[in-house]
Design a protein around this motif. Structure first.
Motif, PDB file in Angstrom:
ATOM      1  N   SER A 142      42.204  51.632  27.544  1.00 11.05           N
ATOM      2  CA  SER A 142      43.561  51.578  26.986  1.00 11.05           C
ATOM      3  C   SER A 142      43.569  51.358  25.486  1.00 11.05           C
ATOM      4  CB  SER A 142      44.337  50.450  27.657  1.00 11.05           C
ATOM      5  OG  SER A 142      43.797  49.187  27.268  1.00 11.05           O
ATOM      6  N   LYS A 143      42.475  50.794  24.929  1.00  4.12           N
ATOM      7  CA  LYS A 143      42.345  50.431  23.514  1.00  4.12           C
ATOM      8  C   LYS A 143      43.262  49.277  23.136  1.00  4.12           C
ATOM      9  CE  LYS A 143      39.690  54.048  23.427  1.00  4.12           C
ATOM     10  NZ  LYS A 143      40.043  54.620  24.732  1.00  4.12           N
ATOM     11  N   LEU A 144      43.659  48.461  24.104  1.00  2.00           N
ATOM     12  CA  LEU A 144      44.453  47.278  23.807  1.00  2.00           C
ATOM     13  C   LEU A 144      43.544  46.166  23.306  1.00  2.00           C
ATOM     14  CD1 LEU A 144      46.981  47.198  26.784  1.00  2.00           C
ATOM     15  CD2 LEU A 144      47.255  48.227  24.511  1.00  2.00           C
ATOM     16  N   GLY A 145      43.979  45.497  22.230  1.00  2.18           N
ATOM     17  CA  GLY A 145      43.182  44.448  21.630  1.00  2.18           C
ATOM     18  C   GLY A 145      43.540  43.073  22.134  1.00  2.18           C
ATOM     19  N   LEU A 146      43.001  42.057  21.461  1.00  8.47           N
ATOM     20  CA  LEU A 146      43.159  40.673  21.914  1.00  8.47           C
ATOM     21  C   LEU A 146      44.607  40.216  21.908  1.00  8.47           C
ATOM     22  CD1 LEU A 146      40.038  39.209  20.103  1.00  8.47           C
ATOM     23  CD2 LEU A 146      40.419  39.164  22.574  1.00  8.47           C
ATOM     24  N   GLY A 147      45.429  40.791  21.045  1.00  8.55           N
ATOM     25  CA  GLY A 147      46.835  40.429  21.019  1.00  8.55           C
ATOM     26  C   GLY A 147      47.715  41.366  21.823  1.00  8.55           C
ATOM     27  N   GLY A 148      47.095  42.255  22.602  1.00  9.78           N
ATOM     28  CA  GLY A 148      47.846  43.216  23.382  1.00  9.78           C
ATOM     29  C   GLY A 148      48.260  44.446  22.600  1.00  9.78           C
ATOM     30  N   GLU A 149      47.837  44.543  21.320  1.00 13.08           N
ATOM     31  CA  GLU A 149      48.200  45.667  20.474  1.00 13.08           C
ATOM     32  C   GLU A 149      47.259  46.852  20.727  1.00 13.08           C
ATOM     33  OE1 GLU A 149      44.769  43.771  18.460  1.00 13.08           O
ATOM     34  OE2 GLU A 149      46.512  43.073  19.607  1.00 13.08           O
ATOM     35  N   ARG A 187      46.934  45.413  33.195  1.00  7.44           N
ATOM     36  CA  ARG A 187      48.073  44.766  33.842  1.00  7.44           C
ATOM     37  C   ARG A 187      48.181  43.318  33.410  1.00  7.44           C
ATOM     38  NH1 ARG A 187      49.160  41.268  37.363  1.00  7.44           N
ATOM     39  NH2 ARG A 187      46.962  40.883  37.852  1.00  7.44           N
ATOM     40  N   ARG A 188      47.065  42.621  33.349  1.00 10.98           N
ATOM     41  CA  ARG A 188      47.068  41.217  32.965  1.00 10.98           C
ATOM     42  C   ARG A 188      47.458  41.046  31.496  1.00 10.98           C
ATOM     43  NH1 ARG A 188      41.270  39.287  34.938  1.00 10.98           N
ATOM     44  NH2 ARG A 188      41.852  37.478  33.649  1.00 10.98           N
ATOM     45  N   ILE A 189      46.963  41.944  30.633  1.00  9.43           N
ATOM     46  CA  ILE A 189      47.334  41.874  29.214  1.00  9.43           C
ATOM     47  C   ILE A 189      48.839  42.027  29.059  1.00  9.43           C
ATOM     48  CG2 ILE A 189      47.163  43.071  27.002  1.00  9.43           C
ATOM     49  CD1 ILE A 189      44.275  43.806  27.754  1.00  9.43           C
ATOM     50  N   LYS A 190      49.409  43.017  29.734  1.00 12.26           N
ATOM     51  CA  LYS A 190      50.838  43.282  29.596  1.00 12.26           C
ATOM     52  C   LYS A 190      51.693  42.201  30.243  1.00 12.26           C
ATOM     53  CE  LYS A 190      50.452  48.282  29.059  1.00 12.26           C
ATOM     54  NZ  LYS A 190      50.804  49.613  29.585  1.00 12.26           N
ATOM     55  N   ALA A 191      51.087  41.452  31.169  1.00 11.75           N
ATOM     56  CA  ALA A 191      51.811  40.339  31.784  1.00 11.75           C
ATOM     57  C   ALA A 191      51.741  39.069  30.933  1.00 11.75           C
ATOM     58  CB  ALA A 191      51.245  40.064  33.181  1.00 11.75           C
ATOM     59  N   GLY A 192      51.053  39.147  29.791  1.00 11.84           N
ATOM     60  CA  GLY A 192      51.004  38.007  28.882  1.00 11.84           C
ATOM     61  C   GLY A 192      49.764  37.153  28.983  1.00 11.84           C
ATOM     62  N   ASP A 193      48.740  37.593  29.714  1.00  9.83           N
ATOM     63  CA  ASP A 193      47.499  36.833  29.829  1.00  9.83           C
ATOM     64  C   ASP A 193      46.686  37.026  28.552  1.00  9.83           C
ATOM     65  OD1 ASP A 193      45.077  35.705  30.418  1.00  9.83           O
ATOM     66  OD2 ASP A 193      44.779  36.741  32.331  1.00  9.83           O
ATOM     67  N   GLY A 194      46.725  36.037  27.678  1.00  6.00           N
ATOM     68  CA  GLY A 194      46.059  36.134  26.391  1.00  6.00           C
ATOM     69  C   GLY A 194      44.550  36.125  26.462  1.00  6.00           C
ATOM     70  N   ARG A 195      43.990  35.790  27.622  1.00  9.03           N
ATOM     71  CA  ARG A 195      42.531  35.760  27.759  1.00  9.03           C
ATOM     72  C   ARG A 195      42.018  36.839  28.716  1.00  9.03           C
ATOM     73  NH1 ARG A 195      39.873  31.527  25.655  1.00  9.03           N
ATOM     74  NH2 ARG A 195      38.172  31.743  27.157  1.00  9.03           N
ATOM     75  N   ALA A 196      42.861  37.809  29.001  1.00 10.32           N
ATOM     76  CA  ALA A 196      42.443  38.845  29.951  1.00 10.32           C
ATOM     77  C   ALA A 196      41.202  39.589  29.476  1.00 10.32           C
ATOM     78  CB  ALA A 196      43.588  39.828  30.186  1.00 10.32           C
ATOM     79  N   LEU A 197      41.125  39.881  28.162  1.00 13.20           N
ATOM     80  CA  LEU A 197      39.981  40.633  27.660  1.00 13.20           C
ATOM     81  C   LEU A 197      38.683  39.849  27.743  1.00 13.20           C
ATOM     82  CD1 LEU A 197      41.002  42.681  24.479  1.00 13.20           C
ATOM     83  CD2 LEU A 197      40.522  43.493  26.780  1.00 13.20           C
ATOM     84  N   TRP A 198      38.766  38.520  27.780  1.00 16.12           N
ATOM     85  CA  TRP A 198      37.549  37.719  27.885  1.00 16.12           C
ATOM     86  C   TRP A 198      36.846  37.972  29.214  1.00 16.12           C
ATOM     87  CZ3 TRP A 198      36.111  33.504  24.435  1.00 16.12           C
ATOM     88  CH2 TRP A 198      36.925  33.424  23.297  1.00 16.12           C
ATOM     89  N   HIS A 199      37.608  38.388  30.216  1.00  8.28           N
ATOM     90  CA  HIS A 199      37.072  38.793  31.515  1.00  8.28           C
ATOM     91  C   HIS A 199      36.163  37.709  32.108  1.00  8.28           C
ATOM     92  CE1 HIS A 199      35.788  42.689  33.864  1.00  8.28           C
ATOM     93  NE2 HIS A 199      36.561  41.884  34.557  1.00  8.28           N
ATOM     94  N   ALA A 200      36.644  36.468  32.030  1.00 11.51           N
ATOM     95  CA  ALA A 200      35.840  35.335  32.492  1.00 11.51           C
ATOM     96  C   ALA A 200      35.578  35.366  33.991  1.00 11.51           C
ATOM     97  CB  ALA A 200      36.537  34.024  32.121  1.00 11.51           C
ATOM     98  N   ASP A 201      36.405  36.106  34.723  1.00 16.72           N
ATOM     99  CA  ASP A 201      36.218  36.178  36.168  1.00 16.72           C
ATOM    100  C   ASP A 201      35.537  37.484  36.590  1.00 16.72           C
ATOM    101  OD1 ASP A 201      38.267  37.859  35.465  1.00 16.72           O
ATOM    102  OD2 ASP A 201      39.569  37.334  37.152  1.00 16.72           O
ATOM    103  N   GLY A 202      34.949  38.207  35.638  1.00 13.91           N
ATOM    104  CA  GLY A 202      34.346  39.502  35.959  1.00 13.91           C
ATOM    105  C   GLY A 202      32.950  39.638  35.403  1.00 13.91           C
TER     106      GLY A 202
END
Length: 474
Positions: free
Chosen positions: A188-195, A263-278
């Motif tokens: 998606s090319k979405l960054g840490l701030g969802g941009e 989906r998590r990024i767009k739902a406001g999860d600011g740590r989704a990209l960290w993928h701590a559960d993956g």
């Protein structure tokens, strides 16, 4: 015999590794599988006496790739034939270091040739907002080479500041295609701030984004291949900065995993990209091997273009490995000044000037490559911004000794300095420690009490350099 045992060094292969590399060999690390037409590794020795034209420069960075994540550096399960071959065709450095322990400070040290702490933007570890960046007025590797007649381009991860104030095209690169931030979701090319964070040639805020929702490593590889194959009427510098194998742990083809993170990024999860559960060791292996194939494709394009002999290719990581990295026998990981946080694989090839099959145990770090490339490119550092790196051109091309010197690192709460085989280190919890890396690569035998005078000298050297740097903001 297991597949792991099948990949261990033969007795003959052990003989080609020196210095700290020999320490690695002693614990059974492979150095890659050489082809019959490629020489076995031998200690580095410059071939002197010939002077040729300035090289093209292809400088490739992996992202969060650990020191032992390549099969030529010891990985028992990751296969990296293209990078291994790159090293066998040139020089493999066993004691190479990043300029810092995280992404953006190391990039500051490469682009400026100076300690990250000399610039305000370099104090961020790493840059996470729009308040700081690489000031466009500061001379860079790109701007100095451009002034000396080079074409310059940066493809991939910038991570030295955001618009409207900071951009590669404001700091010496003629062309830019890539992302501004420290991480992005690969599809998606979405960054840490969802941009959305993929741009081409962006100089001003409001310029159009570049839409391409394919796997990012594929896009960067294609762009780099196109750049090296186009007609060039002057020498060129290409900084090719992959985001692989930085999190999120998504390989080519993982569209479902990508969609879940989006989906998590767009739902406001600011740590989704960290993928701590993956992620997993298997997924990490897949990503590193994909990076290897991608570099191989760029090198193929370079050969097809007829520029291979006249191009200096350098490959390294921006810092030590992360969660799934294989760092044995080093201690520590990314963000630490223990060896596992700053020691990185480093490979250099320049067929026109440097013979293949060589290995060097000379301690080197990121700012050295800036100084080296400027000298090889006929560019002079700006007198108002003296370099902290040492040019290795004399060592690589004229057989000169590098000589004993200090390699210095500072991050919040940690300090380190290497002089010869000795390393001074203080972690966040203290106390001062002293390690003899040639015999203790894992940094487990603290020699501070046994060598108090040496410890005091190294601590004093660290504190003198630290006193020249900007203080961290409170």
């Amino acid at each position: 015999m297991s597949s792991y045992d099948d990949r261990q060094l033969s007795r003959r292969a052990f003989g080609g590794v020196v210095g700290a590399g020999a320490a690695a060999a002693a614990v059974g690390l492979p150095v890659g599988e050489a082809r019959a037409d490629e020489p076995a590794e031998r200690p580095f020795r410059a071939e002197t006496g010939w002077r040729g034209k300035r090289p093209n420069i292809l400088f490739v960075l992996g992202d969060d790739l650990g020191w032992a994540d390549l099969s030529s550096y010891g990985s028992p399960h990751i296969r990296t034939p293209h990078l291994d071959r790159l090293g066998r065709q040139g020089v493999r450095f066993t004691d190479a270091y990043a300029g810092s322990a995280t992404c953006s400070p190391t990039r500051f040290s490469l682009y400026t040739g100076r300690f990250p702490g000399r610039t305000k933007g370099g104090l961020a570890e790493p840059i996470a907002d729009r308040s700081v960046g690489l000031e466009p007025t500061h001379p860079t590797l790109a701007s100095l080479l451009r002034d000396a007649g080079y074409a310059t381009a940066l493809i991939g991860k910038w991570h030295c500041g955001y618009l409207p104030d900071y951009s590669p095209t404001r700091s010496g690169w003629d062309e830019f295609f890539g992302n501004f931030g420290g991480a992005l979701e690969y599809y998606s090319k979405l960054g840490l701030g969802g941009e959305y964070d993929l741009y081409e040639g962006r100089v001003r805020e409001g310029d159009a984004e570049y839409k391409d929702l394919r796997y990012y490593t594929r896009i960067l590889t294609e762009r780099a291949r196109d750049y090296v194959r186009r007609p060039h009427d002057r020498p060129w510098l290409l900084n090719l900065n992959f985001t692989t194998p930085h999190w999120p742990w998504i390989a080519d083809g993982d569209e479902e995993q990508s969609a879940e993170i989006v989906r998590r990024i767009k739902a406001g999860d600011g740590r989704a990209l960290w993928h701590a559960d993956g992620g997993s060791l298997a997924k990490y292996k897949e990503m590193v091997e994909d990076l290897d194939r991608s570099v191989g494709r760029v090198l193929d394009a370079l050969a097809e273009s007829g520029q291979e002999r006249d191009t200096l290719v350098f490959f390294a990581s921006d810092n030590g490995g992360e969660r799934f990295s294989y760092n044995w026998p080093l201690s520590g990981n990314k963000a630490s000044l223990l060896e596992g946080g700053i020691r990185v694989p480093a490979l250099l090839r320049w067929p026109e000037r440097i013979a293949g099959g060589q290995v060097s145990d000379v301690p080197v770090f990121t700012p050295d490559w800036t100084a080296t490339l400027l000298e090889l490119g006929g560019a002079r550092p700006h007198p108002a911004y003296p370099l902290d790196g040492t040019s290795l051109a004399g060592y690589l091309l004229r057989g000169e000794e590098v000589g004993e010197r200090d390699l210095f690192w500072r991050v919040r709460g940690e300090r380190a300095l290497r002089r010869g085989p000795w390393k001074y280190y203080r972690g966040k919890s203290g106390p001062d420690q002293l390690f003899h890396l040639a015999s203790d690569l894992r940094e487990q035998a603290d020699r501070a009490d046994a060598e108090p005078e040496l410890l005091a000298r190294l601590r004093g050297a660290w504190e003198r350099t630290e006193g020249e740097l900007l203080p961290y903001p409170g």
